[in-house]
Design an enzyme around this catalytic site. Structure first.
Site, PDB file in Angstrom:
ATOM      1  N   ASP A 193       0.834  -1.378  -0.012  1.00 33.33           N
ATOM      2  CA  ASP A 193      -0.040  -0.024   0.011  1.00 33.33           C
ATOM      3  C   ASP A 193       0.870   1.400  -0.164  1.00 33.33           C
ATOM      4  OD1 ASP A 193       0.988  -0.319   2.372  1.00 33.33           O
ATOM      5  OD2 ASP A 193      -0.782  -0.175   3.595  1.00 33.33           O
ATOM      6  N   HIS A 194       2.012   1.065   0.307  1.00 33.97           N
ATOM      7  CA  HIS A 194       2.839   2.476   0.786  1.00 33.97           C
ATOM      8  C   HIS A 194       3.444   3.092  -0.516  1.00 33.97           C
ATOM      9  CE1 HIS A 194       1.927   2.163   4.886  1.00 33.97           C
ATOM     10  NE2 HIS A 194       2.698   3.047   5.065  1.00 33.97           N
ATOM     11  N   ASP A 211       3.503  -0.950  11.638  1.00 33.25           N
ATOM     12  CA  ASP A 211       3.141   0.152  11.103  1.00 33.25           C
ATOM     13  C   ASP A 211       2.446   0.841  12.435  1.00 33.25           C
ATOM     14  OD1 ASP A 211       2.378   2.040   8.216  1.00 33.25           O
ATOM     15  OD2 ASP A 211       0.864   2.130   9.977  1.00 33.25           O
ATOM     16  N   ARG A 266      -1.892  12.209  10.196  1.00 27.15           N
ATOM     17  CA  ARG A 266      -0.504  13.079  10.485  1.00 27.15           C
ATOM     18  C   ARG A 266      -0.478  14.075   9.429  1.00 27.15           C
ATOM     19  NH1 ARG A 266       3.064   8.280  11.815  1.00 27.15           N
ATOM     20  NH2 ARG A 266       2.215   7.726  13.801  1.00 27.15           N
ATOM     21  N   SER A 321       6.075   7.386  13.156  1.00 26.49           N
ATOM     22  CA  SER A 321       5.902   6.089  12.536  1.00 26.49           C
ATOM     23  C   SER A 321       6.730   5.069  13.375  1.00 26.49           C
ATOM     24  CB  SER A 321       6.545   6.098  10.909  1.00 26.49           C
ATOM     25  OG  SER A 321       7.073   5.060  10.702  1.00 26.49           O
ATOM     26  N   ARG A 369       8.836   2.886  11.681  1.00 28.35           N
ATOM     27  CA  ARG A 369       9.755   2.534  10.659  1.00 28.35           C
ATOM     28  C   ARG A 369      11.155   2.140  11.473  1.00 28.35           C
ATOM     29  NH1 ARG A 369       9.386   8.291   7.817  1.00 28.35           N
ATOM     30  NH2 ARG A 369       7.274   7.455   8.195  1.00 28.35           N
TER      31      ARG A 369
END
Ligand code: SF4
Length: 756
Positions: free
Chosen positions: A95-96, A160, A448, A643, A645
């Protein structure tokens, strides 16, 4: 279709006994958060000894979810463990990496070309290791999880930060780094400091223009971006029960913006209806049979102050719509006060674009409410003054919204429909003219709004609101427009007022047999070798980090002293850089390029103490690294918020940053750094941050006796020969200290699997 129905059945079978045992051990009524957390403790845990907010606990989550940008690194790590298949049900969602530009069809086609190597890699790794794979265009991870996998009372982790969306279906679902996902996929327990629990009592019911989004916009303003840190937010009360399941999910999704570990609602009819509507009637029935185990005890909700660490009450009947921003999601402004606030702060009132979508607000209900505003506006001969972009959350939603006529309404208003993906929410928006850095305003229904997040332009003022408010403001083209009171001039020169939105919680009937974009793993795994091209720019096999050499750190130069907000977007930017998420060496070229250097107030320009010249942060870090020198990074409050990440933690490790010392950390980022072997410290006196000079060297001692709760010593050696002695705190437990010594958490696993 109910995925993993046997796992879910067995979970519900064992739940009553587990809850009985927890109640016996604790000898008091239980919150829902406790019921789920304690029922997922790893074997051998001592329930009665665990103190909230203090002790670490080991959990056994039911499943793992990964999105394509973070899955690459998680799976590269999983591949070096030597395991043949994942130990718990897991999925990957593409999706990203889809850029929004020309509309869903062409954008998806373009993404399939540009990202082919990554998609092929993820697809083949998933097939080999028994992981479900959701192809590009299938939808945003959290929407797909909600529609297919989430179940009341369950626990999942996801790579995520908006994994908590599943709390809208009664699931404890924290966002984590990829290394945590690897732990769970390999069958190890997952460690977390047992969270505190914030109880939020919702009274009354929503009406008119106010929606579930406004509850979390208000709460984010109350708690700020760090007020939920280390906590689960548990909602209860008549107002909670009055919300739709997807409304609850919106609230849980954006709870991440308060720093909360996750958020949660108790099982109710709205959840059962959603499960049935998404063809999981069997799960709804199983959950309905043990309602008491899937909500907090009545005594808890009758006297919440006795059982929660903090209690907040919000009256939905008097709640006003909010618009939060710009540049931070916790600047909460009631729609009626925006005119004054914008004028006071000089924010541009002209709105260029309204965007509806993201994992926060892309449900059927969201789309239907926004479409009702658009339909009403068109019927009153209004023409949108701003561009309007719509992004469905999943292929399932898109097909149903298309079938039920909502997408036609948006198209009639001239809206562009982007692919079912993150798109502009993660900087994947090829926005015309954004490179000119013009000051401008956009409004979106995402979660965000940090600088540069939507379009890479630091001067884009991004505001967050509900989809219906975004739609209304797109028609007015004015940030200060209040649809509750204001009128608009239509194309015939008449003043008209928009009607209140009308939404439909769930589609009147479901779809069956539509292509969802799911790829099942090979039945018994497969023996295919996963090949990564040696000259690939997107993917790179991982080389394990070195062990700690047993010595204290000495003479480490300062790499950067970051000033003010330093989110994971500042540490490891998204947008353009997403394409390097599977290539540690290449993505390390974005390390800290968004952070502001305290000493010159500039981004990506720091002193190289070896040459006495200024250069980009990654270039300076590489210069030290090639000279065999480690470095230190300093920062302020809530360092690494945003995030999950883990690149933000792997990059400093790769670039030989030995320690990060800050006033306070965001939870996920701190854990990620620990897992990669970077020393995470906090100033025992926050004013010590001010003592750090640009050309300082750091000695960090006490590492030989590194122990939980024991401070470490830092000597700041200034260039003029003077020194400052500081004390540093840390939050390491024994297990985490072992990660540090081994060089990373993964190194421990590799060692233990070699022995067995
Ligand atoms: S917050 Fe945005 S980028 Fe993250 S999962 Fe949701 S839609 Fe995607």
């Amino acid at each position: 279709m109910s995925f993993d129905i046997d796992v879910i059945k067995s979970f519900y079978q064992s739940l009553p006994e587990k809850i009985q045992e927890i109640r016996k051990r604790l000898g008091r009524p239980l919150t829902l958060s406790e019921k789920i957390l304690f029922s997922h403790l790893a074997e051998g845990s001592q329930i009665a000894d665990i103190r909230r907010g203090t002790d670490y606990a080991a959990f056994k989550p039911d499943r793992v979810a990964m999105q394509d940008a973070t899955a690459q690194m998680a799976l590269l790590q999983f591949m070096v463990t030597g395991k043949e298949r994942v130990s718990v049900p897991s999925t990957v969602h593409c999706d990203h990496l889809i850029t929004g530009k020309s509309g869903a069809g062409p954008d998806l086609k373009s993404a399939l070309g540009t990202n082919n190597e990554v998609y092929e890699f993820l697809s083949s790794v998933c097939s080999k290791f028994d992981i479900g794979f959701w192809k590009p265009g299938a939808g945003i991870i959290h929407q797909v999880i909600l529609e297919n996998y989430a179940f009341p009372g369950g626990m999942m982790i996801g790579t995520d930060s908006h994994t908590p969306t599943a709390g809208g279906l009664g699931m404890i679902a924290p966002g984590v780094g990829g290394a945590d996902a690897v732990d769970v996929m390999t069958g190890m327990a997952w460690e977390l400091k047992f969270p505190e629990i914030i109880g939020v009592k919702l009274t009354g019911s929503l009406n008119g223009w106010t929606s579930a989004k406004d509850i979390i916009l208000k709460l984010t303003g109350m708690l700020t971006v760090k007020g939920g840190t280390g906590s689960v937010i548990e909602y209860f009360g008549e107002g909670a029960r009055s919300l739709s399941c997807t409304g609850k999910s919106t609230i849980c999704n954006m709870g991440a913006e308060t720093g909360a570990t996750c958020s949660l609602f108790g099982f109710d009819k709205a959840m059962a209806d959603f499960l049935t509507s998404t063809e999981r009637g069997e799960v709804a029935e199983l959950a309905s049979n043990q309602l008491d185990n899937l909500t907090g005890d009545a005594e808890v909700y009758a006297e919440p102050e006795k059982y929660f660490d903090q209690v907040i009450e919000i009256d939905l009947s008097s709640l006003e719509p909010y618009i939060n921003g710009p540049f931070t999601p916790d600047r909460a402004i009631p729609v009626s006060q925006m005119k004054e606030e914008a004028a006071k702060n000089g924010w541009p009132l002209k709105v260029e674009t309204g965007l509806i979508g993201s994992c926060t607000n892309s449900s059927y209900e969201d789309i239907s409410r926004a479409a009702s505003v658009v339909k009403n506006a068109i019927s009153q001969k209004l023409i949108p003054k701003a561009e309007l972009i719509v992004i469905p959350g999943s292929e399932r939603i898109r097909v149903i919204a298309e079938r039920d006529g909502f997408m036609d309404i948006f198209r009639e208003a001239g809206s562009e429909v982007f692919a079912n993906a993150c798109g502009p929410c993660i900087g994947q928006w090829d926005r015309k003219g954004s490179d000119k850095s013009e000051v401008n305003t956009v409004i979106h229904s995402f979660n965000r709004n940090f600088a540069k997040r939507t379009d890479g332009n630091p001067n884009t003022h991004a505001f967050v609101a509900s989809p219906e408010i975004v739609a209304a403001i797109a028609f007015s083209g004015n940030l200060a427009f209040n649809p509750l009171t204001d009128t608009l001039m239509n194309s015939e020169g008449r003043e008209v007022k928009l009607s209140e939105p009308e939404g439909i919680n769930l589609p009147p009937d479901t779809i069956s047999g539509a292509e969802t974009g799911y790829q099942e793993p090979a039945k018994n795994g497969n023996s295919n070798e996963i090949i990564i091209a040696a000259d690939s720019e997107r993917l790179q096999a991982l080389v394990p980090f070195n062990e700690w050499d047993g010595s204290d750190f000495s003479d480490l130069p300062l790499l950067i002293k970051a000033k003010g907000k330093c989110t994971t977007d500042h540490i490891s930017m998204a947008g353009f850089w997403l394409k390097y998420r599977g290539h540690l060496e290449n993505i390390s070229n974005n390390y800290m390029i968004g952070a502001v250097n305290f000493f010159n107030e500039k981004t990506n320009l720091v002193l190289n103490q070896l040459t006495k010249e200024y250069d980009h942060v990654p270039a300076v870090a590489r210069a030290y690294k090639s000279a065999g020198i480690g470095t230190v990074v300093a920062g302020e409050e809530n360092f690494g918020e945003g995030s999950s990440r883990e690149h933000a933690a792997m990059e400093p490790r790769y670039l030989n940053v030995k320690a990060v010392i800050v006033k306070s950390f965001a939870r996920i980022h701190e854990t990620n750094l620990k897992k990669q072997g970077v020393l995470t410290l906090t100033f025992s006196d926050k004013d010590d941050y001010d003592k750090i000079r640009e050309d300082d060297r750091f000695n960090i001692s006490g590492l030989k006796g590194f122990a939980p709760g024991k401070q470490l010593d830092i000597v700041l050696k200034h260039a003029d020969g003077s020194i400052d002695n500081l004390k540093a705190n840390h939050s390491y437990n024994e297990t985490q200290i072992a990660w540090f010594k081994a060089g990373s958490a993964l190194n421990i696993f590799r060692k233990s699997s070699k022995k067995s």
